[in-house]
Design a protein around this motif. Structure first.
Motif, PDB file in Angstrom:
ATOM      1  N   UNK A 298      87.431  60.866  -0.770  1.00 57.77           N
ATOM      2  CA  UNK A 298      88.330  61.200   0.861  1.00 57.77           C
ATOM      3  C   UNK A 298      87.288  61.566   1.867  1.00 57.77           C
ATOM      4  N   UNK A 299      87.838  62.087   2.997  1.00 58.98           N
ATOM      5  CA  UNK A 299      86.594  62.606   4.108  1.00 58.98           C
ATOM      6  C   UNK A 299      86.160  63.589   3.217  1.00 58.98           C
ATOM      7  N   UNK A 300      87.895  64.758   2.926  1.00 61.09           N
ATOM      8  CA  UNK A 300      87.507  65.835   2.402  1.00 61.09           C
ATOM      9  C   UNK A 300      86.307  66.140   1.123  1.00 61.09           C
ATOM     10  N   UNK A 301      85.988  64.562   0.983  1.00 63.48           N
ATOM     11  CA  UNK A 301      85.342  65.081  -0.551  1.00 63.48           C
ATOM     12  C   UNK A 301      84.200  64.917  -0.056  1.00 63.48           C
ATOM     13  N   UNK A 302      83.974  63.932   0.948  1.00 66.52           N
ATOM     14  CA  UNK A 302      82.871  63.664   1.373  1.00 66.52           C
ATOM     15  C   UNK A 302      81.603  64.537   2.293  1.00 66.52           C
ATOM     16  N   UNK A 303      82.825  64.870   3.021  1.00 62.82           N
ATOM     17  CA  UNK A 303      82.179  66.378   3.866  1.00 62.82           C
ATOM     18  C   UNK A 303      81.925  67.713   2.680  1.00 62.82           C
ATOM     19  N   UNK A 304      82.712  68.456   2.035  1.00 62.58           N
ATOM     20  CA  UNK A 304      82.382  69.333   0.646  1.00 62.58           C
ATOM     21  C   UNK A 304      80.792  68.625   0.400  1.00 62.58           C
ATOM     22  N   UNK A 305      81.096  67.395  -0.502  1.00 68.02           N
ATOM     23  CA  UNK A 305      79.220  66.879  -0.208  1.00 68.02           C
ATOM     24  C   UNK A 305      78.547  66.780   0.314  1.00 68.02           C
ATOM     25  N   UNK A 306      78.835  65.903   1.249  1.00 68.45           N
ATOM     26  CA  UNK A 306      77.035  66.236   2.891  1.00 68.45           C
ATOM     27  C   UNK A 306      76.730  68.152   3.062  1.00 68.45           C
ATOM     28  N   UNK A 307      77.940  69.100   2.985  1.00 69.77           N
ATOM     29  CA  UNK A 307      77.569  70.096   3.625  1.00 69.77           C
ATOM     30  C   UNK A 307      77.106  70.977   1.938  1.00 69.77           C
ATOM     31  N   UNK A 308      77.117  70.715   1.039  1.00 67.99           N
ATOM     32  CA  UNK A 308      76.641  71.154   0.089  1.00 67.99           C
ATOM     33  C   UNK A 308      75.044  70.580  -0.141  1.00 67.99           C
ATOM     34  N   UNK A 309      74.781  69.483   0.507  1.00 66.80           N
ATOM     35  CA  UNK A 309      73.500  68.965  -0.068  1.00 66.80           C
ATOM     36  C   UNK A 309      73.082  69.372   0.798  1.00 66.80           C
ATOM     37  N   UNK A 310      73.511  69.514   1.868  1.00 67.49           N
ATOM     38  CA  UNK A 310      72.652  70.283   3.354  1.00 67.49           C
ATOM     39  C   UNK A 310      72.244  71.560   3.169  1.00 67.49           C
ATOM     40  N   UNK A 311      72.882  72.089   2.393  1.00 66.55           N
ATOM     41  CA  UNK A 311      72.956  73.510   1.960  1.00 66.55           C
ATOM     42  C   UNK A 311      71.141  74.171   1.223  1.00 66.55           C
ATOM     43  N   UNK A 312      71.923  73.021   0.178  1.00 68.82           N
ATOM     44  CA  UNK A 312      70.735  72.967  -0.751  1.00 68.82           C
ATOM     45  C   UNK A 312      68.679  72.061  -0.055  1.00 68.82           C
ATOM     46  N   UNK A 313      69.662  71.662   1.136  1.00 69.03           N
ATOM     47  CA  UNK A 313      68.111  71.068   1.666  1.00 69.03           C
ATOM     48  C   UNK A 313      68.219  72.371   2.656  1.00 69.03           C
ATOM     49  N   UNK A 314      67.916  73.131   3.012  1.00 69.78           N
ATOM     50  CA  UNK A 314      67.616  74.195   3.747  1.00 69.78           C
ATOM     51  C   UNK A 314      68.834  75.770   3.589  1.00 69.78           C
ATOM     52  N   UNK A 315      68.478  75.501   2.076  1.00 70.23           N
ATOM     53  CA  UNK A 315      69.396  76.430   1.497  1.00 70.23           C
ATOM     54  C   UNK A 315      69.110  78.015   2.627  1.00 70.23           C
ATOM     55  N   UNK A 316      69.871  78.157   2.982  1.00 70.96           N
ATOM     56  CA  UNK A 316      69.893  79.595   3.349  1.00 70.96           C
ATOM     57  C   UNK A 316      69.767  80.546   2.451  1.00 70.96           C
ATOM     58  N   UNK A 317      69.644  82.247   3.082  1.00 71.70           N
ATOM     59  CA  UNK A 317      69.857  83.297   2.090  1.00 71.70           C
ATOM     60  C   UNK A 317      70.487  83.562   1.304  1.00 71.70           C
ATOM     61  N   UNK A 318      71.075  83.321   1.754  1.00 72.10           N
ATOM     62  CA  UNK A 318      72.708  84.063   1.123  1.00 72.10           C
ATOM     63  C   UNK A 318      74.069  83.083   0.536  1.00 72.10           C
ATOM     64  N   UNK A 319      73.896  81.771   1.079  1.00 64.69           N
ATOM     65  CA  UNK A 319      74.793  80.985   0.590  1.00 64.69           C
ATOM     66  C   UNK A 319      75.721  80.792  -0.460  1.00 64.69           C
ATOM     67  N   UNK A 320      76.393  80.799  -0.840  1.00 67.55           N
ATOM     68  CA  UNK A 320      76.752  80.352  -1.777  1.00 67.55           C
ATOM     69  C   UNK A 320      77.921  79.367  -1.871  1.00 67.55           C
ATOM     70  N   UNK A 321      78.415  77.831  -2.396  1.00 64.68           N
ATOM     71  CA  UNK A 321      79.114  76.850  -2.422  1.00 64.68           C
ATOM     72  C   UNK A 321      80.119  76.582  -3.301  1.00 64.68           C
ATOM     73  N   UNK A 322      81.749  76.883  -3.150  1.00 65.80           N
ATOM     74  CA  UNK A 322      82.383  75.915  -4.640  1.00 65.80           C
ATOM     75  C   UNK A 322      82.404  77.408  -4.854  1.00 65.80           C
TER      76      UNK A 322
END
Lengths: 449, 249
Positions: free
Chosen positions: B209-233
């Protein structure tokens, strides 16, 4: 009656490499005098990887089943001159026989379609390449012989007009739009609320039969025109006036350009509409009454013109209202700005007064400081002055005492002089040489003789 | 035939921000939210302008003691002038759900000549609902637009009610956890741009779903440029991250 159908690949399929998953048909069966229009929209997800085949098969079995239905049911069965409509799972009261006949039609379509896809899968088993991109749980279903229908999933929309009656039925999305002889444009088949955005009911649903909805009417020559469009069409135009205007445009083209040019133009235009609109596969199938085509099309065009004029008038009123609102807001804004400016000026005055008062306070404080310095100087000098004062007071006392004593001495002297003068017979204050001038008698020019 | 070549209106995708404006957000948190959304709007507009599929409109609902739309209808990102949200009051998240449900309707915000894509809703909160959240959410769950939409939540700090946010997203993976100002700004930007990009394009061939695609893309974005204190899911991190909301400048 005449008709035409066309399906084209969606713009988005150019990048995904997927085939056109829509299928459509227009057919006139001379034997039964039946016009049939069908649109089937195969699903796009990876799980529905044979939906192009599924939609084609569905068109074929629907066509065949409709023809058998028309042959097998007397036209009198559907001769009631009223519009009968049934939503999904509905069974219209008073029309049970017709409902049963149509239910058999739908059941037969489902059954034959399932037979067809099973045969297709036997002749051409699902390949590993096809299963790439399918979720593992769905792959497992397919490999264990379950849910084969999903691979071929499709919607179905059909309209047929036999001698003396017409029937429209539908499972899934897309829209069936009817132009009636009396100038109405409407959708005869009730909508299924489960069809929303990219969700749709389907022939591949487990309870597909309950998803069928329909409309029929007898006793007349049938509608002027009926258009079936897949969701690629209504996602491009919306499901309201713009979609109706598009179909009216086809009728206008038939009047102005003739049949062949219209068919060619439509076939050429649909890919462009997909590119500018939904990007989805596009299918249109329609039937129309060529008798009175010009007159009826002009009637709908006139009606559309009238509606557009009303729309224009409403837009003009909207503009007036918006202008009025904007002007009111502009005036309020100006007033507020003026008020802010006035208050700003007043505030500047207050700031000036505060500054002046602060300056006065500062000057006052400086004066206070100076006075305090004086006070301190006075307080520091006061003991000295007190001492001086005390000393002077004492000296004054001494001087006073001295003065009193001097005066007493003087009085004593005067007393003795007077005594001596009395004795000597000298008038008081007179000396032997002349009148004496006493030390305390002023010479006022009036000497006593 | 000119009649077949008339210009067609683009469809519309509404990007909703539901912003917790309760008093606990006061200071650095609400400042970061104001700053991040103001700065991301021009980028959302770029996505909208360069998108053949749909134009993006933005609607912002702030909730504290009561709820209030920043504007009375969704605005094009280019027209949206951000007005700083002030934080004060309670956390009426349940009422925010009810109000969102009222507007997710063809008779309210979802009317457009060209039709709609499913909306995207981003919920930001740092605390626990103070009203009847369950009733509000139940009302929202009956709304088809919401159920078909993209739902993402940003949990601001350790006091955020991550269970409530996960219920809102109908998916615990949709909750992104931040613990400092810089992370908050980055995640708001990442989530807003990702949902705008995915939400405003025609459905792809992917089965997710688009929801699934957004979550995956945001996780990837966070992983690529991980802020100091972000945890997903992660709803229950082993050791809660230490919040730092004092370095706002």
């Amino acid at each position: 009656m005449k008709g035409y159908n066309h399906s084209c690949m969606g713009e988005s399929h150019k990048t995904t490499g997927k085939p056109c998953q829509d299928s459509s048909l227009y057919l006139f069966d001379e034997e039964t005098g039946t016009h049939i229009a069908i649109v089937c929209d195969g699903h796009g997800g990876n799980r529905y990887f044979r939906s192009d085949r599924g939609s084609r098969l569905l068109v074929e079995v629907t066509r065949d089943t409709i023809l058998e239905f028309v042959r097998g049911n007397p036209a009198e069965l559907f001769s009631a001159p009223v519009l009968v409509q049934a939503g999904p799972g509905d069974h219209p009261e008073g029309y049970g026989i017709q409902d049963a006949a149509l239910t058999r039609l739908f059941t037969s379509i489902i059954f034959r379609w399932q037979e067809g896809i099973e045969q297709d899968a036997r002749l051409d088993p699902l390949s590993p390449e096809e299963l790439q991109g399918v979720k593992p749980e769905h792959v497992k279903d397919f490999q264990e012989g379950r849910e084969l229908e999903k691979a071929y999933g499709s919607t179905l929309m059909a309209y047929f007009q036999a001698r003396g009656y017409w029937v429209a039925f539908h499972i899934g999305d897309g829209h069936c739009v009817m132009f009636s002889d009396d100038g109405r444009i409407f959708e005869p088949v009730p909508w299924d609320e489960r069809c929303f955005l990219n969700s749709t009911t389907s022939i591949c649903d487990r309870d597909a039969l309950a998803g069928f909805r329909y409309a029929w009417q007898g006793g007349g020559a049938g509608p002027f025109a009926v258009f079936l469009g897949s969701d690629g069409v209504d996602d491009s135009f919306g499901d309201g006036e713009r979609l109706h205007a598009f179909y009216l445009g086809i009728l206008r083209s038939l009047v102005e350009e003739g049949e062949e040019v219209t068919k060619r133009s439509l076939a050429e235009a649909l890919p462009g509409i997909s590119a500018r609109g939904s990007h989805d596969d596009m299918s249109v199938s329609f039937v129309y009454d060529e008798k009175g085509l010009d007159e009826k099309t002009r009637m709908f065009a006139m009606k559309q013109l009238s509606e557009m004029r009303e729309e224009l008038e409403a837009a003009g009123k909207d503009i007036e209202a918006l202008e009025s609102k904007r002007n009111a807001l502009s005036a309020s804004y100006s007033k507020l700005q003026e008020s802010i400016e006035e208050k700003e000026k007043a505030n500047d005055g207050i700031i000036g007064r505060i500054a002046r008062i602060r300056k006065l306070i500062r000057c006052g404080e400086e004066e206070c400081s100076r006075l305090d310095e004086k006070r301190k100087a006075w307080e520091s000098s006061k003991p000295t002055l007190d001492r001086q004062g005390e000393k002077m007071r004492i000296e004054l006392k001494y001087a006073t005492n001295d003065l009193e004593r001097a005066r007493a001495t003087e009085s004593g002297i005067i007393s003795r002089i007077e005594s001596l003068e009395g004795f000597l017979g000298i008038r008081q204050g007179e000396s032997e040489e002349g009148p004496a001038t006493g030390p305390h008698e002023q010479d006022d020019g009036c000497s006593q003789l | 035939m000119p009649v077949f070549n008339e210009p067609m209106p683009r469809r519309t995708m509404v990007l909703f921000f539901l912003v917790d404006a309760s008093s606990s957000m006061e200071g650095g948190k609400i400042g970061a939210v104001n700053d991040a959304i103001r700065n991301v709007l021009p980028m959302v507009n770029d996505i909208s302008v360069n998108n053949n599929d749909a134009e993006i409109r933005v609607a912002v609902l702030k909730f504290s003691s009561g709820v209030e739309w920043v504007y009375s209808e969704p605005k094009l990102a280019s027209d949206f002038e951000w007005l700083d949200i002030q934080a004060a009051g309670l956390t009426d998240m349940g009422e925010a759900c009810r109000e969102l449900s009222r507007k997710l309707s063809r008779s309210a915000f979802m009317k457009s000549e060209g039709g709609f894509f499913a909306p995207a809703v981003i919920l930001l909160s740092d605390g626990h609902p103070t009203d009847d959240f369950a009733a509000g959410l139940n009302s929202l769950k009956r709304n088809k637009w919401f159920m078909k939409g993209i739902r993402v939540a940003i949990a601001i700090g350790n006091d955020a009610d991550k269970d409530a946010l996960a219920q809102f997203c109908l998916d615990k993976e949709g909750v992104f956890d931040v613990h400092d100002i810089e992370s908050l700004r980055k995640v708001i930007r990442l989530v807003a741009l990702t949902t705008s990009q995915i939400g405003s394009t025609s459905a792809t061939t992917a089965d997710t779903t688009k929801q699934g695609q957004v979550i995956a893309a945001v996780k990837q974005g966070i992983e690529n440029n991980k802020p100091s204190s972000v945890e997903e899911g992660k709803l229950e991190p082993a050791e809660p991250k230490k919040d730092n909301w004092t370095d706002w400048d």
